[in-house]
Design a protein around this motif. Sequence first.
Motif, short mmCIF file in Angstrom:
data_model
loop_
_atom_site.label_atom_id
_atom_site.label_comp_id
_atom_site.label_asym_id
_atom_site.label_seq_id
_atom_site.Cartn_x
_atom_site.Cartn_y
_atom_site.Cartn_z
N ALA A 234 29.48 -43.98 8.62
CA ALA A 234 30.07 -42.66 8.89
C ALA A 234 29.83 -41.75 7.70
N ILE A 235 29.83 -40.44 7.99
CA ILE A 235 29.65 -39.44 6.94
C ILE A 235 30.56 -38.26 7.27
N HIS A 236 31.10 -37.64 6.21
CA HIS A 236 32.03 -36.54 6.36
C HIS A 236 31.43 -35.31 5.67
N THR A 237 31.28 -34.22 6.43
CA THR A 237 30.76 -32.98 5.88
C THR A 237 31.75 -31.84 6.14
N GLN A 238 31.50 -30.73 5.47
CA GLN A 238 32.38 -29.56 5.59
C GLN A 238 31.53 -28.31 5.45
N ASN A 239 31.83 -27.32 6.30
CA ASN A 239 31.03 -26.10 6.24
C ASN A 239 31.48 -25.20 5.10
N ILE A 240 30.54 -24.40 4.63
CA ILE A 240 30.84 -23.37 3.62
C ILE A 240 30.88 -22.04 4.38
N PRO A 241 32.07 -21.46 4.60
CA PRO A 241 32.15 -20.24 5.41
C PRO A 241 31.32 -19.10 4.80
N VAL A 246 37.47 -13.69 4.95
CA VAL A 246 38.05 -13.62 6.30
C VAL A 246 38.36 -15.00 6.83
N HIS A 247 37.48 -15.97 6.56
CA HIS A 247 37.65 -17.34 7.05
C HIS A 247 37.68 -18.29 5.85
N PRO A 248 38.75 -18.34 5.14
CA PRO A 248 38.79 -19.20 3.94
C PRO A 248 38.89 -20.68 4.26
N THR A 249 39.32 -21.03 5.44
CA THR A 249 39.51 -22.45 5.78
C THR A 249 38.26 -23.00 6.46
N GLU A 290 28.18 -23.81 11.05
CA GLU A 290 28.99 -22.67 11.48
C GLU A 290 28.18 -21.80 12.45
N PRO A 291 28.76 -21.45 13.60
CA PRO A 291 28.01 -20.63 14.57
C PRO A 291 27.58 -19.29 13.97
N LEU A 292 26.41 -18.84 14.40
CA LEU A 292 25.89 -17.58 13.86
C LEU A 292 26.70 -16.37 14.29
N ILE A 312 36.03 -16.94 18.13
CA ILE A 312 35.89 -17.81 16.95
C ILE A 312 35.90 -17.02 15.64
N SER A 313 35.91 -15.67 15.75
CA SER A 313 35.83 -14.85 14.55
C SER A 313 37.18 -14.30 14.11
N ILE A 314 38.06 -14.06 15.05
CA ILE A 314 39.35 -13.48 14.71
C ILE A 314 40.29 -14.61 14.33
N GLY A 315 40.89 -14.45 13.17
CA GLY A 315 41.82 -15.47 12.70
C GLY A 315 41.11 -16.49 11.79
N ASP A 316 41.95 -17.28 11.15
CA ASP A 316 41.43 -18.26 10.19
C ASP A 316 41.32 -19.67 10.77
N ASP A 317 41.81 -19.86 11.98
CA ASP A 317 41.77 -21.21 12.56
C ASP A 317 40.33 -21.58 12.88
N PRO A 318 39.80 -22.68 12.27
CA PRO A 318 38.39 -23.03 12.49
C PRO A 318 38.17 -23.94 13.69
N THR A 319 39.21 -24.26 14.45
CA THR A 319 39.08 -25.25 15.53
C THR A 319 38.08 -24.77 16.58
N ALA A 320 38.22 -23.53 17.02
CA ALA A 320 37.33 -23.01 18.06
C ALA A 320 35.89 -22.94 17.54
#
Length: 358
Positions: A234-241, A246-249, A290-292, A312-320
């Motif tokens: 397994a591998i764990h990655t994280q996006n760089i916003p 606007v999207h710090p999380t 991260e989606p374009l 997916i752009s409004i708000g900081d929740d990255p789930t969507a």
Amino acid sequence: MRRILIGVTAFAACAYSLPALAAQPPEEGEVIEDDEDLVLDDEDEMDAVPEAPADGAPTDTSFLDDPGGDADAAGAEVGGAGGEVGAASAEVSSLSEDEQREIDEKEITVIQPQAFLNVYTDSNTNKLKRRIELMPQVGLTINDPYVRHWAVGAEVNIWLSNRMAIGLNGTAFFGARTPQYDRIRFQEGLLLTANRTLWQASVDYLYEPFYGKIALFNQLLLHWEFYTQIGGGAIHTQNIPRFQAVHPTPFNHITGQLNLGFGVRYYIQNLDFFSVNLGVRTFGYFEAYEPLDRGVSTDPNAGSDFIDDPNISIGDDPTAAYEKAKTQPLGERLAFNVMFYLGASFYLPPTFEYSYRR
């Protein structure tokens, strides 16, 4: 009449000579007297003693004096050969013990056994022992020009034979954007889509197909082994916003990975518990980028040429945004992370034994 007399005369001559031809040879030991020669049998010749000279005259030894015949040539030849042998013997005998040992060492070729064993037979219990390898390691990713990762990890291998092992390895990554990332952002006005890797864990199979030796400065002898590794985990990655204000999380992505590695381990003389390892390992997996259309231009009346997805752009929740990232085509999500690492291996038990056939 004349012819008859001639024939009778010839016949008589032949008949007279027959008794002489049929005469018996002399018996053994019989002396045959002749006017000129005296013939003796072999035993008499062996027992014959030369007569002493008369009136006390010296014995004739002229036969011992060779005025320069073949004997001198033969003696010279033998003497010459003897001289060469004597000279060679004198030269050998003049060598010291250290010089003779050095000559002998040049003539002797010693084939060394393998300097390191990971599986051996215990002489006390006569049981097969398999060593355990503990390898802390540090590494650096080398294929991503925009995000550089430093890595710290560890690996544990159980050796099945002196060529094969199975093990577990884990790595923690510490990633950060490179100067190239910021230069493109400010000079070109482009925001790059990039991810950082946090950790990986995998089960690996290791095989060593090659083994050899290296002499350093003709003083230190290093034994080396080339190995290849294949595994998965397994591998764990994280996006760089892109718009961190606007999207710090960021969103996190944990997925399966396959890895392939190649490396070389070096064994040091008289250190039966230690080796130094150099290697390269490549991780392959499907990333979630991260989606374009996740940005700040969500107002259709703003006159922008490109409208971002407000879901997916409004708000900081990255789930969507994360769910949409996973729906992208697999060909666009395929990613590779190549890591170069340096490790130091410690082996338990710390010693091993050689076993020889009797």
